[in-house]
Scaffold this motif. Structure first.
Motif, PDB file in Angstrom:
ATOM      1  N   GLU A 175     -26.816 111.054  36.956  1.00 16.17           N
ATOM      2  CA  GLU A 175     -26.732 109.928  36.031  1.00 16.17           C
ATOM      3  C   GLU A 175     -28.091 109.620  35.413  1.00 16.17           C
ATOM      4  N   SER A 176     -29.150 109.763  36.217  1.00 16.98           N
ATOM      5  CA  SER A 176     -30.488 109.500  35.691  1.00 16.98           C
ATOM      6  C   SER A 176     -30.877 110.502  34.607  1.00 16.98           C
ATOM      7  N   LEU A 177     -30.214 111.661  34.600  1.00 14.56           N
ATOM      8  CA  LEU A 177     -30.476 112.675  33.579  1.00 14.56           C
ATOM      9  C   LEU A 177     -29.617 112.482  32.341  1.00 14.56           C
ATOM     10  N   GLY A 178     -28.835 111.393  32.323  1.00 13.67           N
ATOM     11  CA  GLY A 178     -28.090 111.043  31.122  1.00 13.67           C
ATOM     12  C   GLY A 178     -26.621 111.405  31.132  1.00 13.67           C
ATOM     13  N   LEU A 179     -26.102 111.933  32.237  1.00  9.06           N
ATOM     14  CA  LEU A 179     -24.680 112.290  32.276  1.00  9.06           C
ATOM     15  C   LEU A 179     -23.822 111.038  32.431  1.00  9.06           C
ATOM     16  N   PRO A 181     -20.266 108.967  33.549  1.00  9.91           N
ATOM     17  CA  PRO A 181     -19.501 109.035  34.815  1.00  9.91           C
ATOM     18  C   PRO A 181     -18.499 110.180  34.880  1.00  9.91           C
ATOM     19  N   TRP A 182     -17.732 110.421  33.798  1.00  8.23           N
ATOM     20  CA  TRP A 182     -16.755 111.504  33.840  1.00  8.23           C
ATOM     21  C   TRP A 182     -17.442 112.862  33.931  1.00  8.23           C
ATOM     22  N   ALA A 183     -18.587 112.990  33.227  1.00  6.16           N
ATOM     23  CA  ALA A 183     -19.339 114.248  33.306  1.00  6.16           C
ATOM     24  C   ALA A 183     -19.904 114.455  34.702  1.00  6.16           C
ATOM     25  N   VAL A 184     -20.352 113.374  35.345  1.00  2.92           N
ATOM     26  CA  VAL A 184     -20.847 113.468  36.721  1.00  2.92           C
ATOM     27  C   VAL A 184     -19.730 113.936  37.648  1.00  2.92           C
ATOM     28  N   PHE A 185     -18.540 113.400  37.440  1.00  2.00           N
ATOM     29  CA  PHE A 185     -17.417 113.768  38.311  1.00  2.00           C
ATOM     30  C   PHE A 185     -17.074 115.248  38.177  1.00  2.00           C
ATOM     31  N   PHE A 186     -16.940 115.731  36.954  1.00  5.32           N
ATOM     32  CA  PHE A 186     -16.492 117.112  36.748  1.00  5.32           C
ATOM     33  C   PHE A 186     -17.610 118.135  36.952  1.00  5.32           C
ATOM     34  N   ARG A 187     -18.866 117.749  36.699  1.00  6.35           N
ATOM     35  CA  ARG A 187     -19.963 118.702  36.811  1.00  6.35           C
ATOM     36  C   ARG A 187     -20.698 118.645  38.142  1.00  6.35           C
ATOM     37  N   VAL A 188     -20.574 117.537  38.865  1.00 11.69           N
ATOM     38  CA  VAL A 188     -21.303 117.378  40.129  1.00 11.69           C
ATOM     39  C   VAL A 188     -20.361 117.248  41.322  1.00 11.69           C
ATOM     40  N   VAL A 189     -19.364 116.354  41.206  1.00 11.07           N
ATOM     41  CA  VAL A 189     -18.486 116.090  42.350  1.00 11.07           C
ATOM     42  C   VAL A 189     -17.470 117.206  42.554  1.00 11.07           C
ATOM     43  N   VAL A 190     -16.762 117.591  41.501  1.00 14.88           N
ATOM     44  CA  VAL A 190     -15.703 118.601  41.636  1.00 14.88           C
ATOM     45  C   VAL A 190     -16.221 119.929  42.188  1.00 14.88           C
ATOM     46  N   PRO A 191     -17.386 120.454  41.726  1.00 13.69           N
ATOM     47  CA  PRO A 191     -17.878 121.701  42.333  1.00 13.69           C
ATOM     48  C   PRO A 191     -18.117 121.587  43.839  1.00 13.69           C
ATOM     49  N   GLN A 192     -18.492 120.407  44.327  1.00  8.42           N
ATOM     50  CA  GLN A 192     -18.699 120.233  45.761  1.00  8.42           C
ATOM     51  C   GLN A 192     -17.379 120.125  46.528  1.00  8.42           C
ATOM     52  N   LEU A 193     -16.280 119.949  45.808  1.00 12.01           N
ATOM     53  CA  LEU A 193     -14.958 119.887  46.428  1.00 12.01           C
ATOM     54  C   LEU A 193     -14.269 121.244  46.453  1.00 12.01           C
ATOM     55  N   ARG A 194     -14.967 122.297  46.004  1.00 14.93           N
ATOM     56  CA  ARG A 194     -14.319 123.600  45.847  1.00 14.93           C
ATOM     57  C   ARG A 194     -13.723 124.095  47.159  1.00 14.93           C
ATOM     58  N   LEU A 195     -14.481 124.023  48.250  1.00 11.07           N
ATOM     59  CA  LEU A 195     -13.964 124.532  49.526  1.00 11.07           C
ATOM     60  C   LEU A 195     -12.729 123.759  49.972  1.00 11.07           C
ATOM     61  N   ALA A 196     -12.775 122.429  49.846  1.00 12.08           N
ATOM     62  CA  ALA A 196     -11.628 121.614  50.249  1.00 12.08           C
ATOM     63  C   ALA A 196     -10.418 121.922  49.384  1.00 12.08           C
ATOM     64  N   ILE A 197     -10.626 122.058  48.086  1.00 16.98           N
ATOM     65  CA  ILE A 197      -9.508 122.346  47.179  1.00 16.98           C
ATOM     66  C   ILE A 197      -8.940 123.731  47.444  1.00 16.98           C
ATOM     67  N   CYS A 198      -9.812 124.724  47.628  1.00 21.13           N
ATOM     68  CA  CYS A 198      -9.325 126.090  47.894  1.00 21.13           C
ATOM     69  C   CYS A 198      -8.570 126.157  49.219  1.00 21.13           C
ATOM     70  N   GLY A 199      -9.109 125.511  50.253  1.00 20.66           N
ATOM     71  CA  GLY A 199      -8.421 125.527  51.548  1.00 20.66           C
ATOM     72  C   GLY A 199      -7.079 124.836  51.487  1.00 20.66           C
ATOM     73  N   GLY A 200      -7.028 123.664  50.853  1.00 21.37           N
ATOM     74  CA  GLY A 200      -5.750 122.962  50.732  1.00 21.37           C
ATOM     75  C   GLY A 200      -4.758 123.711  49.881  1.00 21.37           C
ATOM     76  N   ALA A 201      -5.237 124.300  48.767  1.00 19.90           N
ATOM     77  CA  ALA A 201      -4.340 125.071  47.905  1.00 19.90           C
ATOM     78  C   ALA A 201      -3.778 126.287  48.631  1.00 19.90           C
ATOM     79  N   LEU A 202      -4.600 126.916  49.476  1.00 19.38           N
ATOM     80  CA  LEU A 202      -4.108 128.055  50.247  1.00 19.38           C
ATOM     81  C   LEU A 202      -3.003 127.626  51.207  1.00 19.38           C
ATOM     82  N   LEU A 203      -3.196 126.505  51.887  1.00 23.07           N
ATOM     83  CA  LEU A 203      -2.157 126.000  52.790  1.00 23.07           C
ATOM     84  C   LEU A 203      -0.861 125.729  52.040  1.00 23.07           C
ATOM     85  N   VAL A 204      -0.978 125.087  50.883  1.00 27.34           N
ATOM     86  CA  VAL A 204       0.216 124.800  50.086  1.00 27.34           C
ATOM     87  C   VAL A 204       0.885 126.099  49.656  1.00 27.34           C
TER      88      VAL A 204
END
Length: 531
Positions: A175-179, A181-204
């Motif tokens: 955010e201090s670099l000018g992003l 909130p939505w850009a922070v979510f998709f560019r910072v938060v979502v990439p850190q959720l990759r393992l959780a999303i991949c693991g859950g998607a595999l189970l499904v």
């Protein structure tokens, strides 16, 4: 200074005790490795069956059985189901996780609990509720709808747990670099959720490929329903086996795809950092009005529909439905099979888990991986493998309780293995070595020291296996001896006769047995995140 201290401590231990400790370690490694190899070879039976049948059948027969319009139709149905359902589960799971963990949504604690609660309802009970409520429902739309509301918690749980552990400082920097909130979510938060999303998607995805009851009830043909119908109607071994081979190949392709999507990126930081509470986003009234219907509608569809439908059938059936002669025996047989299966599976997981923690070499990692690969195969493939193997090579145990318990072992061993690994990792190896140096045998040191400290993990693994067996349907239908009726098979028998009122008690008992596990998963995810 450190080497001198080590030499002094080592010299203080009598040579005979050091020799005895090394000899004990060699003996315990030998028999533990032997047991691990035996368990892993058993786990490879279904995969070996698929490969062996394919080789024995020959290419001409394979081409005739696999490359035909019916198989193409099943493949299209299955692929469409997976391709549509998994993204919807990801979107719903991530949205609910963000609303309940990162926003000031009213009642977010309640919505968090209700998002996990659908795990207590077996997938085929969801289907039963929707068929009862809307009898004409069928086809791909019905399959996607019921699948999403039954399986989205597999995405919600890991994503919400990951959101609680993320470092808020990374988002502050973005955010201090000018992003925005939505850009922070998709560019910072979502990439850190990759393992959780991949693991859950595999189970499904694996559940979608393996599920039978859900899709059979809404009349949507998949590979699993076709294999079961082929086997039960004509006992056509080659046709059912070839379909099982295609299904196993789909599972392996899904595992490979998930591994590629997961990547090799690192998600940990160096240093513990400074503990901070996660930032809560304050939603405006307009946004709250738009966001609140999502958890409400999800809870109504995933919990309200099955529970209200179940209640209506119980009321319509009255006291008489509880007087059925098979309800109490089904409950007893379910408890006996689930208890025996949980104990056997947990005990079989001990040597594999011990080696993976105490001696993590390449061979031992391969032995452990064998169990995970096999467990990814659908229950129908495991059941067909055991049917074929017992008929041809072990006729005395064909359609016996021993075969059923073996199927449970092959399918659910990783559930016990994961929990046992965590428990053994928390047991200091020094205590085990000290017990051996004081004259305890390797087995007694393992049992009295390590397994006592790992008991909570073993109990959690046994509970996971117990409740998985409670709701297991396909393998039990194919392998159970004549006269065996569990809650799942009893429920299926009543719904097959369109007697939904008589099926209601079986469904309610399965839900009541599953509730403790749902609560355990919910509280464990909270505790893991330090809350």
């Amino acid at each position: 200074m450190v080497p001198e201290r080590t030499e002094l401590v080592d010299s203080a231990i009598p040579a005979t005790l050091r020799q005895r400790s090394r000899a004990s370690k060699g003996r315990v490694s030998a028999w533990v490795v032997g047991l691990s190899v035996l368990v892993s070879l058993l786990a490879l039976l279904p995969l070996a069956f698929v490969i062996g049948v394919s080789v024995q059948t020959g290419w001409a027969t394979i081409e005739a059985l696999v490359f035909r319009p019916r198989v193409a139709e099943l493949l299209v149905n299955t692929v469409l189901l997976v391709v549509i359902t998994i993204p919807l589960c990801i979107a719903l799971g991530v949205a609910l996780a963000w609303l309940t963990e990162r926003s000031d949504l009213p009642g977010r604690r309640l919505w968090s609990l209700l998002a996990v609660a659908p795990l207590a309802v077996p997938a085929f009970v969801h289907s039963y509720a929707w068929v009862s409520l809307v009898p004409p429902i069928h086809g791909l739309f019905a399959g996607v709808l019921v699948s999403v509301i039954a399986y989205f918690p597999f995405l919600y749980l890991p994503v919400s747990a990951t959101l609680r552990r993320l470092d808020p400082a990374i988002e502050d920097v973005a955010e201090s670099l000018g992003l925005k909130p939505w850009a922070v979510f998709f560019r910072v938060v979502v990439p850190q959720l990759r393992l959780a999303i991949c693991g859950g998607a595999l189970l499904v995805g694996l559940h979608l490929l393996a599920e039978y009851g859900l899709y059979a009830m809404i009349r949507f043909d998949t590979f699993t329903t076709a294999i079961f119908d082929q086997f039960k109607s004509t006992f056509n071994g080659p046709a059912a086996n070839m379909l099982a081979g295609v299904l196993a190949l789909c599972c392996l392709l899904m595992l490979t795809f998930e591994s590629a999507c997961r990547g090799n990126a690192r998600y940990a930081r160096v240093g513990s950092g400074s503990p901070r509470l996660q930032r809560m986003v304050r939603l405006s009234r307009k946004v709250k009005a738009l966001a609140l219907p999502l958890p409400i509608i999800t809870s109504v569809l995933a919990l309200g529909v099955p529970l209200i439908t179940l209640g209506n059938w119980l009321i319509a059936g009255g006291v008489e439905v509880w007087g059925q002669s098979d309800v109490l025996p089904a409950l007893k047989q379910t408890l006996l099979l689930a208890s025996a299966g949980a104990i056997i599976t947990t005990c079989a997981a001990i040597p594999v888990a011990w080696l993976s923690i105490r001696s993590p070499g390449r061979l031992h990692r391969i032995l452990e991986s064998c169990n995970y690969i096999t467990s990814s195969l659908p229950g129908i493939v495991v059941a067909l493998a055991l049917v074929t193997i017992t008929i041809n090579f072990a006729r005395p145990i064909y359609q016996t309780t021993l075969t059923v318990l073996l199927a449970y072992l092959l399918m659910f061993l990783p559930r016990a293995l994961v929990s046992l690994r965590a428990g053994i990792a928390q047991a200091p190896v020094e205590l085990e070595n000290m017990a051996r140096s004081l004259g305890r045998s390797p087995s007694r040191a393992l049992w009295l020291i390590t397994m006592r400290l790992a008991a909570p993990g073993a109990a959690a693994g046994a509970a996971l296996v117990f409740l998985a067996i409670t709701n297991e349907l396909t393998a039990t239908l194919l392998l159970a001896p004549n006269g065996t009726r569990t809650l799942a098979t009893g429920f299926w028998a009543m719904t097959s006769e369109i007697d939904y009122a008589a099926a209601a008690p079986y469904a309610l008992l399965m839900i009541l047995l599953s509730l403790p596990l749902t609560g355990l998963l919910y509280h464990q995810s909270k505790r893991t995140a330090g809350r």
